[in-house]
Design an enzyme around this catalytic site. Structure first.
Site, PDB file in Angstrom:
ATOM      1  N   ILE A 283      -3.879  10.531  11.584  1.00  0.00           N
ATOM      2  CA  ILE A 283      -3.102  11.003  10.684  1.00  0.00           C
ATOM      3  C   ILE A 283      -3.787  11.519   9.494  1.00  0.00           C
ATOM      4  O   ILE A 283      -4.556  11.042   8.967  1.00  0.00           O
ATOM      5  CB  ILE A 283      -2.092   9.893  10.061  1.00  0.00           C
ATOM      6  CG1 ILE A 283      -1.355   9.285  11.295  1.00  0.00           C
ATOM      7  CG2 ILE A 283      -0.810  10.552   9.275  1.00  0.00           C
ATOM      8  CD1 ILE A 283      -0.466   9.998  12.290  1.00  0.00           C
TER       9      ILE A 283
ATOM     10  N   ALA B  34     -10.830  -4.416  15.577  1.00  0.00           N
ATOM     11  CA  ALA B  34     -10.409  -6.056  15.733  1.00  0.00           C
ATOM     12  C   ALA B  34      -9.125  -6.420  14.780  1.00  0.00           C
ATOM     13  O   ALA B  34      -8.212  -6.904  15.309  1.00  0.00           O
ATOM     14  CB  ALA B  34     -11.574  -6.998  15.344  1.00  0.00           C
TER      15      ALA B  34
ATOM     16  N   GLY C  14       0.922  -1.203  -0.122  1.00  0.00           N
ATOM     17  CA  GLY C  14       0.090   0.091   0.043  1.00  0.00           C
ATOM     18  C   GLY C  14       0.951   1.338  -0.101  1.00  0.00           C
ATOM     19  O   GLY C  14       0.817   2.288   0.814  1.00  0.00           O
TER      20      GLY C  14
ATOM     21  N   SER D 257      -3.028   0.540  14.923  1.00  0.00           N
ATOM     22  CA  SER D 257      -3.591   1.677  14.884  1.00  0.00           C
ATOM     23  C   SER D 257      -3.785   1.958  16.491  1.00  0.00           C
ATOM     24  O   SER D 257      -4.139   0.870  17.098  1.00  0.00           O
ATOM     25  CB  SER D 257      -4.816   1.928  14.313  1.00  0.00           C
ATOM     26  OG  SER D 257      -5.581   2.902  14.499  1.00  0.00           O
TER      27      SER D 257
ATOM     28  N   SER E 158       1.201   3.429  -2.582  1.00  0.00           N
ATOM     29  CA  SER E 158       0.737   4.433  -3.489  1.00  0.00           C
ATOM     30  C   SER E 158       0.311   5.977  -3.159  1.00  0.00           C
ATOM     31  O   SER E 158       0.505   6.542  -3.695  1.00  0.00           O
ATOM     32  CB  SER E 158      -0.324   4.012  -4.450  1.00  0.00           C
ATOM     33  OG  SER E 158      -1.157   3.422  -3.491  1.00  0.00           O
TER      34      SER E 158
ATOM     35  N   ASN F  21       1.683  -2.335   5.624  1.00  0.00           N
ATOM     36  CA  ASN F  21       0.865  -1.001   5.618  1.00  0.00           C
ATOM     37  C   ASN F  21      -0.591  -0.973   5.069  1.00  0.00           C
ATOM     38  O   ASN F  21      -1.297  -0.151   5.434  1.00  0.00           O
ATOM     39  CB  ASN F  21       1.878   0.222   5.282  1.00  0.00           C
ATOM     40  CG  ASN F  21       1.084   1.567   4.746  1.00  0.00           C
ATOM     41  OD1 ASN F  21       0.734   2.242   5.823  1.00  0.00           O
ATOM     42  ND2 ASN F  21       0.459   1.758   3.956  1.00  0.00           N
TER      43      ASN F  21
ATOM     44  N   TYR G 296     -12.546  -2.782  12.176  1.00  0.00           N
ATOM     45  CA  TYR G 296     -11.236  -2.107  11.970  1.00  0.00           C
ATOM     46  C   TYR G 296     -10.174  -2.256  13.416  1.00  0.00           C
ATOM     47  O   TYR G 296      -9.167  -2.899  13.122  1.00  0.00           O
ATOM     48  CB  TYR G 296     -11.404  -0.782  11.617  1.00  0.00           C
ATOM     49  CG  TYR G 296     -10.117   0.120  11.392  1.00  0.00           C
ATOM     50  CD1 TYR G 296      -9.333  -0.043  10.216  1.00  0.00           C
ATOM     51  CD2 TYR G 296      -9.635   0.895  12.312  1.00  0.00           C
ATOM     52  CE1 TYR G 296      -8.260   0.526  10.013  1.00  0.00           C
ATOM     53  CE2 TYR G 296      -8.349   1.688  12.132  1.00  0.00           C
ATOM     54  CZ  TYR G 296      -7.734   1.486  10.917  1.00  0.00           C
ATOM     55  OH  TYR G 296      -6.649   2.238  10.808  1.00  0.00           O
TER      56      TYR G 296
HETATM   57  P1  NDP Z   1      -4.961   5.607   2.535  1.00  0.00           P
HETATM   58  O1  NDP Z   1      -6.347   5.057   2.256  1.00  0.00           O
HETATM   59  O2  NDP Z   1      -4.353   6.756   2.202  1.00  0.00           O
HETATM   60  O3  NDP Z   1      -3.871   4.380   1.645  1.00  0.00           O
HETATM   61  C1  NDP Z   1      -4.263   3.064   1.511  1.00  0.00           C
HETATM   62  C2  NDP Z   1      -2.990   2.315   1.035  1.00  0.00           C
HETATM   63  O4  NDP Z   1      -3.247   0.970   0.926  1.00  0.00           O
HETATM   64  C3  NDP Z   1      -3.104   2.600  -0.600  1.00  0.00           C
HETATM   65  O5  NDP Z   1      -1.868   2.619  -1.204  1.00  0.00           O
HETATM   66  C4  NDP Z   1      -4.009   1.488  -1.083  1.00  0.00           C
HETATM   67  O6  NDP Z   1      -3.802   1.270  -2.565  1.00  0.00           O
HETATM   68  C5  NDP Z   1      -3.490   0.377  -0.482  1.00  0.00           C
HETATM   69  N1  NDP Z   1      -4.314  -0.723  -0.367  1.00  0.00           N
HETATM   70  C6  NDP Z   1      -5.837  -0.761   0.018  1.00  0.00           C
HETATM   71  N2  NDP Z   1      -5.957  -1.779   0.098  1.00  0.00           N
HETATM   72  C7  NDP Z   1      -5.289  -2.700  -0.545  1.00  0.00           C
HETATM   73  C8  NDP Z   1      -5.131  -4.057  -1.115  1.00  0.00           C
HETATM   74  N3  NDP Z   1      -6.258  -5.012  -1.032  1.00  0.00           N
HETATM   75  N4  NDP Z   1      -4.066  -4.477  -1.835  1.00  0.00           N
HETATM   76  C9  NDP Z   1      -2.976  -3.768  -1.703  1.00  0.00           C
HETATM   77  N5  NDP Z   1      -3.027  -2.250  -1.247  1.00  0.00           N
HETATM   78  C10 NDP Z   1      -4.231  -1.805  -0.697  1.00  0.00           C
HETATM   79  O7  NDP Z   1      -4.534   5.032   4.009  1.00  0.00           O
HETATM   80  P2  NDP Z   1      -3.665   5.614   5.059  1.00  0.00           P
HETATM   81  O8  NDP Z   1      -2.231   5.953   4.501  1.00  0.00           O
HETATM   82  O9  NDP Z   1      -4.254   6.423   5.959  1.00  0.00           O
HETATM   83  O10 NDP Z   1      -3.392   4.225   5.964  1.00  0.00           O
HETATM   84  C11 NDP Z   1      -2.229   3.421   5.891  1.00  0.00           C
HETATM   85  C12 NDP Z   1      -2.069   2.344   6.849  1.00  0.00           C
HETATM   86  O11 NDP Z   1      -2.009   3.096   8.067  1.00  0.00           O
HETATM   87  C13 NDP Z   1      -3.327   1.447   7.075  1.00  0.00           C
HETATM   88  O12 NDP Z   1      -3.125   0.301   7.494  1.00  0.00           O
HETATM   89  C14 NDP Z   1      -4.204   2.242   8.275  1.00  0.00           C
HETATM   90  O13 NDP Z   1      -5.151   1.478   8.838  1.00  0.00           O
HETATM   91  C15 NDP Z   1      -3.202   2.853   9.179  1.00  0.00           C
HETATM   92  N6  NDP Z   1      -3.597   3.791   9.882  1.00  0.00           N
HETATM   93  C16 NDP Z   1      -3.969   5.239   9.464  1.00  0.00           C
HETATM   94  C17 NDP Z   1      -4.282   5.969  10.001  1.00  0.00           C
HETATM   95  C18 NDP Z   1      -4.536   7.418   9.973  1.00  0.00           C
HETATM   96  O14 NDP Z   1      -5.131   8.327  10.684  1.00  0.00           O
HETATM   97  N7  NDP Z   1      -4.809   7.714   8.518  1.00  0.00           N
HETATM   98  C19 NDP Z   1      -4.374   5.846  11.616  1.00  0.00           C
HETATM   99  C20 NDP Z   1      -3.842   4.558  12.122  1.00  0.00           C
HETATM  100  C21 NDP Z   1      -3.556   3.554  11.355  1.00  0.00           C
HETATM  101  P3  NDP Z   1      -4.456   2.170  -3.833  1.00  0.00           P
HETATM  102  O15 NDP Z   1      -4.129   3.578  -3.817  1.00  0.00           O
HETATM  103  O16 NDP Z   1      -4.365   1.478  -5.008  1.00  0.00           O
HETATM  104  O17 NDP Z   1      -5.899   2.265  -3.303  1.00  0.00           O
END
Ligand code: NDP
Length: 249
Positions: free
Chosen positions: A190, A159, A14, A144, A16, A92, A157
């Site tokens: 974030i 869980a 993830g 998280s 991108s 991630n 989420y």
């Molecule tokens: P975003 O939604 O901004 O980005 C998610 C990323 O995960 C994208 O690159 C997306 O790819 C990729 N992705 C989603 N599903 C899949 C899949 N099935 N296979 C491969 N790649 C996938 O999320 P965040 O940057 O905010 O979050 C990143 C991580 O941090 C997550 O695990 C989230 O739970 C965790 N987190 C975030 C917080 C926040 O406040 N933002 C707080 C705590 C934890 P694509 O672009 O192709 O869709």
């Protein structure tokens, strides 16, 4: 000892957008060659690859559904074949599908648990062999604060994110004798695409619950990842590091 990732190779799932993108670029800035995976955002992923290459590092961007075990195998095989080894894995990739339990459909439960938790099993399992061969490796799983505190409307989420902590501590115990470390980072609130549609009232309430009184930046999560990826953290395994402005203390 200076903090450097020179000579290391890393994979960020993830990568991108959002936190994953920031992690990938920070790892490259500190000297690592970095591969990212993504689900749908082809152009955004290509742009991250170009940014890493502009830093003078090797980069790959591979479209691969994190839920799919066979695709995880093929991603890791490609990296090990082309770059000779994999030193750092950052799990991630993650999604949210929020709803109160009374309204939550089975699909919302399954999608979040498989994307956020099964993906961690997939990649962590697949990297074990090449990391064991090197007798070294760092696995960093993005959880998280919601996995620590829980949150109404996010039972699926939370869980998945609590599951990541249990998984990582168990795996850290299994892998420690092979020189492989596994740790968790638990970000708070974030600013990314994931959190942009929360609404003014929710955001204000969240900020009031953060002792540092502000949202975190993706880069601040990336800084903790760089530390855990580096040899500055060689005696740290099975740990959960909160990057949350004090939210869950
Ligand atoms: P975003 O939604 O901004 O980005 C998610 C990323 O995960 C994208 O690159 C997306 O790819 C990729 N992705 C989603 N599903 C899949 C899949 N099935 N296979 C491969 N790649 C996938 O999320 P965040 O940057 O905010 O979050 C990143 C991580 O941090 C997550 O695990 C989230 O739970 C965790 N987190 C975030 C917080 C926040 O406040 N933002 C707080 C705590 C934890 P694509 O672009 O192709 O869709």
């Amino acid at each position: 000892m200076a903090l450097t990732l020179e000579g290391k190779t890393a994979l960020v799932t993830g990568g991108s957008r959002g936190i994953g993108k920031s992690i990938a670029i920070s790892l490259a800035k500190f000297g690592a060659d970095v591969a990212i995976t993504y689900a749908r955002s082809v152009e955004a992923a290509e742009a991250v690859k170009a940014e890493i290459e502009a830093l003078g590092r090797n980069a790959k961007c591979i479209q691969a559904d994190a839920v799919d075990f066979a695709q995880a195998e093929s991603v890791v095989n490609e990296i090990v074949t082309d770059w000779g080894k994999l030193d750092v894995l950052v799990n991630n990739a993650g999604i949210t599908k929020d709803n109160l339990i009374l309204r939550m459909g089975e699909e919302e439960w399954d999608a979040v648990i498989t994307t956020n938790l099964k993906s961690i099993f997939n990649y962590s399992k697949v990297v074990a062999r090449p990391m064991m061969k090197n007798r070294s490796g760092s696995i960093i799983n993005i959880s998280s604060v919601v996995g620590i505190n829980g949150n109404a409307g996010q039972s699926n989420y939370s869980a998945s994110k609590a599951g990541i902590m249990g998984f990582t501590k168990s795996y850290a115990k299994e892998l420690a004798s092979r020189g492989i470390r596994a740790n968790v980072i638990a970000p708070g609130y974030i600013k990314t695409d994931m959190t942009e549609n929360l609404g003014e009232k929710v955001l204000e309430d969240i900020k009031q619950s953060i002792p540092l009184r502000r949202a975190g930046e993706a880069r601040e999560v990336a800084d903790a990842v760089v530390f855990l990826a580096s040899d500055m953290s060689l005696y740290i395994t099975g740990e959960v590091i909160r990057v949350d402005g004090g939210m869950a203390m």
